[in-house]
Structures are given as C-alpha cells and as structure tokens.
Design an enzyme around this catalytic site. Sequence first.
Site: not given
Ligand code: URA
Length: 441
Positions: A82, A161, A168, A183, A187
């Site tokens: 990632h 999320d 947020r 977050s 994923k």
């Molecule tokens: N990318 C994400 O998936 N989440 C975040 O909080 C910041 C960047």
Amino acid sequence: MRMYDIIMKKRNGEELSSEEIKFFISGYTKGEIPDYQVSAFLMAIYFRKMNERETADLTMAMVNSGEIVDLSAIEGIKVDKHSTGGVGDTTTLVLGPIVAAAGVPVAKMSGRGLGHTGGTIDKLESFDGFSVEMPIAKFIEDVNKYKIAIGGQTANLAPADKKLYSLRDVTATVDNLSLIASSIMSKKIASGADAIVLDVKTGSGAFMKDEDSSFELAKAMVDIGTHVGRNTIAVITEMDQPLGFAVGNALEVKEAIDTLNGKGPEDLTELCLTLGAHMLVLGNKAKNAEEAREILTEIISSGKGIEKLKELVEAQGGNPEFVTNPDLMPLPAIVEEVKISESGYVKEIKADDIGRAALVLGAGRETKESLIDLSVGIVIHKKIGDFVLKGEAIATIYANDNSKKVEADKMILEAYTIVNEKVEKNKLIKGIVTCQGIKKI
Ligand code: URA
Ligand code: CA
C-alpha cells in the site's frame, strides 16, 4: 454502555477498553450513534490520542464492521502493498508482475478513487478490453494459476472507515496518527492480506509533508500490523517531485512497461526493487532483501516480468499486443512541449501542482462522477538536480483541449524552481520501519 460516557472518558484522557471501542464502531456503522456524538469523540481522540492497544482495537473493529475477504484458498503468503499516495506513482503496475513472477501470490483489490490520475484499475483499462469484473472464484483461480489477479474492491469493505473518513473530512480530524493508521490498515486487513509492505511517502507531494511525521505514521501502522498478527514493514520514500517522469494513465502504463523492460526511470526502478524485495522476504521467497533484489533484477533482465504483465492482461480480457507495442495505446490530439525561459538547476518541482495540472487536463477525477481521459497527462523531462538550458523542454503535455493545455503549461512552469547554484539530487529511500524499530538511512 452509553456513547456519552465513552466521549467523556476519552475527553478526560483515559484509555478506552476494547468493548467500548467495539460498541462505538458497531453502533456508528448501524446508524445508532449520531454524527454529532462521533464528531465530538473524534475531536477528543485528536487531542487526547490513542495508545497502541486502542489503535489496534479500533482497526480490528473497523475490519469487522463489514465483509472480510477470504483468500485462504490461495496458496502461499499473500503480501499486499500500500502506498500512502503520491504523484505519478506507477509502482503497482511494475511490482505486481515482478513479485508474481518470483512466486509470491499477488491478490490485488484496487480502487478507482479520486485524485490527480486514476487508480490502478483505471490505468489498466488503457489495455483495450481489460476488466476487473469477475466472480471471487475466478479471482482466486487466477491467482493460483498466474500468481496475480487484479480485482475491484468490494463495496462492503470496512464500511465504518468510509463513514468515519467522510466525517473526519468535515470536522478537521483527518490528521491524527491513530485515525489515519487504523483507516489504512483496516482496509488492507479486510481485503485478506497476510503480510503488508507500506510505502509511506514524505514531502511536498505527500500526505505527510515532513519526515518525522512520516516515520511516526509508518511506526503507527507497523505497530497495528504487529499487534494483529500481520507481518508489516514500512519504507519511507521521497515524494518531493513526481515519481518517474510520467503523470497520467496510459502514459504511466507505458512507463511501467519501460520499467519492466529494464528501461524505466531510475527512481521508479529503485523503488520497485526496494518494495519488491521486502515483499519477497515477507512472502518467504528470499532469505533477505539482498537476495530478493537479485531475484527481482534477474526477473526484469530475463523478460519474465514483462511476460507476466502480458499474461495478466490477457487473463483479464485485455489486448496483450499493447504490452509489446505500447504505441497502440490512445494518444491525444495535442502533444506539446513546455519550454523554460531561464537556465539553471532544478531546485524544486511542486509535485502537487504537477498533479493538479494532470487533473486539469482530465487525467483524474474531481468528483466520483468525473470521466477520466486515459490518453492525457504530463511527461516531465527534468528532475531535481538536473541542469536546464534556456529554451529547453522541461516537460511534454498530452492534451485533448487547447485551453486546458494552456492552463497546464502555466501550472507546470510555476511548479518548477530554477536556481543558479548546483543542486544535489534527492535521496529516494529515507528509512525503514519494522517491528524491530526505526532505521533511518
Ligand atoms: N488514507 C486513508 O485511507 N485514510 C486516511 O485516514 C488517510 C489516508
Ligand atoms: Ca510516473
């Protein structure tokens, strides 16, 4: 349990229990806890922070808020990569094939998303006919057969999320380490990864602009992975200028093909070898990073990497001819150079602004509904430290609209800072974070 008490507890700086965190995530996902309470709670987390245990609990609660992809039918250790996001980042298109060719299963679920250019899926659609739509059974079969498949993300991955991230975004609570780290990691874990290699970008074109906070974010994510039994390594890399030369979709695919043919930009090649080496080690295909690097270098020089990309494109309905002959890819109506009016050394290239220029040209999405033009984008010719001569081209614009081209031209020129004194080239790899600690390079 009452949300009011949980907010109060965090507001007063106390540690939350696993049950309290689960109660919050489950209630919020089901719509039982209102946005106004969660907004206050996020702000309390922002100021009071979460410790490693709370952050790991938050991550797993978000993982469990939706579907967890079961990849256990795939043989081997599934290592996912990632990147926290940068400009012109084409690594997945290079890394996927070389790592797969080394025998590590690459079961990639990618998104489209918003941004300067499309996501990996959009880019792959430059291969005429390529599709990520397939039943999970074929996805698993493909990974077992070819060691690589690229699928679309399921809609129900970590829904908590999705809701939290939107909230947020409008409550000034994005930039908290625990919230960002949970977050991203939720994923990755929900999409079935056994082990994770993170590319944490740092610099003007990155989410984290300074090095210290990038290392902190990397450490927070590695801690989560370690805590929940997923071997995780983070590499901190420079994003003070676009990666490679190309920023666009078809243009980046061509750059990936060049790299797989051993003729890619130095920085992109180096980044792919570094990240790929860690993937091989985590996937048990090499004893250490040095051995892994040799394996990957051989995969590129022998042509096994480019063959793997061809196999992937063909397996998912795309035209493999495009891999051999990338000039078949769509070209826009206008191809024009950006000429500089002064001589000197490149001191700075505002990566964000180059990205925005690509967006203006139509390479990315401003809203979920925007259509992407795969053919447009920018190829820069000069990187930090290079010398430019007055009248020389610093970039080439690929456009389908003259007024957009004019705008992009202006933005690119403004993104470059040229000085008289010689400028040192940037260091690409800034350090590595593992469960053993932080190593700055
Ligand atoms: N990318 C994400 O998936 N989440 C975040 O909080 C910041 C960047
Ligand atoms: Ca690039």
